[in-house]
Design an enzyme around this catalytic site. Structure first.
Site, PDB file in Angstrom:
ATOM      1  N   TYR A  82       3.909   9.685 -12.042  1.00  0.00           N
ATOM      2  CA  TYR A  82       3.057   8.817 -11.218  1.00  0.00           C
ATOM      3  C   TYR A  82       2.486   7.675 -12.045  1.00  0.00           C
ATOM      4  O   TYR A  82       2.546   6.496 -11.644  1.00  0.00           O
ATOM      5  CB  TYR A  82       1.932   9.641 -10.597  1.00  0.00           C
ATOM      6  CG  TYR A  82       1.008   8.838  -9.713  1.00  0.00           C
ATOM      7  CD1 TYR A  82       1.474   8.268  -8.536  1.00  0.00           C
ATOM      8  CD2 TYR A  82      -0.324   8.642 -10.060  1.00  0.00           C
ATOM      9  CE1 TYR A  82       0.626   7.521  -7.714  1.00  0.00           C
ATOM     10  CE2 TYR A  82      -1.172   7.907  -9.253  1.00  0.00           C
ATOM     11  CZ  TYR A  82      -0.690   7.351  -8.078  1.00  0.00           C
ATOM     12  OH  TYR A  82      -1.524   6.614  -7.278  1.00  0.00           O
ATOM     13  N   THR A 116      -8.443  11.035   0.775  1.00  0.00           N
ATOM     14  CA  THR A 116      -7.309  10.900   1.685  1.00  0.00           C
ATOM     15  C   THR A 116      -6.511  12.201   1.694  1.00  0.00           C
ATOM     16  O   THR A 116      -6.703  13.080   0.848  1.00  0.00           O
ATOM     17  CB  THR A 116      -6.364   9.768   1.251  1.00  0.00           C
ATOM     18  OG1 THR A 116      -5.825  10.093  -0.044  1.00  0.00           O
ATOM     19  CG2 THR A 116      -7.096   8.438   1.182  1.00  0.00           C
ATOM     20  N   ASN A 127       0.801  -1.214   0.000  1.00  0.00           N
ATOM     21  CA  ASN A 127       0.000   0.000   0.000  1.00  0.00           C
ATOM     22  C   ASN A 127       0.839   1.271   0.000  1.00  0.00           C
ATOM     23  O   ASN A 127       0.422   2.286  -0.547  1.00  0.00           O
ATOM     24  CB  ASN A 127      -0.938   0.000   1.216  1.00  0.00           C
ATOM     25  CG  ASN A 127      -1.650   1.328   1.383  1.00  0.00           C
ATOM     26  OD1 ASN A 127      -2.515   1.681   0.582  1.00  0.00           O
ATOM     27  ND2 ASN A 127      -1.273   2.078   2.405  1.00  0.00           N
TER      28      ASN A 127
END
Length: 225
Positions: free
Chosen positions: A142, A176, A78
């Site tokens: 990314y 988040t 994760n």
């Protein structure tokens, strides 16, 4: 009840924290993180947990932490990082940081834990991204790291087929701290209701882990409605 042991990297906040909470009733958790105080706090909030404190990008540190694991039934990859920037804005050092954590460290952790996972006929679950399927402007570094992570898990799945099961979970935008930072950097307003809750991703992880041994949840895309 004998609990299976699951390592969750980046387990102290965001998606990782939600995964630990989802798995806590039935699994013994190794909570990964770099800050001992935050990891200890997370462990103290769970029914059965212990710390896994290390810098995943430091191979010596990672080898030492993995060597202390006695039994392992699953790894949830994760931990990761994200930032946006046009190709002309992303520096050499930015690329190295992104690929080191999001790809190289994941490969190192898989390699180091494979012997234990083979013994337990365990599972590897990678938290990837929608960016592991498609790239958009400003996401070159990314998306490249997540495409590479998908290639890594696809290859390991076939190398270990019938021994270690490998799942790749691709969330869309999740509410988040990381997502707040990304939207702020892009100059966009942040609306939590436009995003999924971390718990939605955690339940996908639970689905993969709880699947019976005759089957593998190979690739899951989880997106906000």
């Amino acid at each position: 009840m004998t609990r299976k042991t699951i390592l969750v990297t980046g387990g102290t906040r965001g998606i990782g924290k939600a995964i630990c909470r989802e798995l806590a009733p039935n699994y013994h958790l190794l909570v990964g993180g770099t800050c001992r105080a935050r990891v200890d706090e997370a462990c103290n909030s769970l029914e059965s947990a212990e710390p896994f404190v290390c810098d995943l990008t430091n191979l010596t540190d990672l080898e030492k932490a993995v060597s202390a694991i006695h039994t392992l039934d699953g790894v949830v990859l994760n931990a990761g990082m994200a930032f946006s920037g046009l190709i002309e804005e992303v520096t050499h050092d930015d690329w190295v940081r992104m690929l080191t954590l999001n790809v190289v460290a994941q490969a190192d952790l898989i390699r180091l834990t494979l012997p234990a996972l083979r013994r337990s006929r365990g599972q590897i679950i990678a938290i990837n991204s929608g960016s592991g399927f498609r790239a958009s402007p400003g996401s070159s570094a990314y998306a490249a790291s997540k495409f590479a992570l998908r290639a890594l898990t696809d290859a390991v799945r076939e190398e270990e087929r019938g021994i270690v099961r490998v799942s790749s979970i691709h969330p869309g935008r999740v509410d988040t701290d990381m997502q707040v930072e990304l939207q702020t950097a892009a100059g966009k307003p942040y609306h939590p209701d436009d995003h999924m809750r971390p718990e939605s991703v955690a339940r996908a992880v639970r689905l993969a882990l709880d699947t019976t041994e005759d089957a593998t949840v190979e690739v899951v895309s989880v997106r906000p409605i």
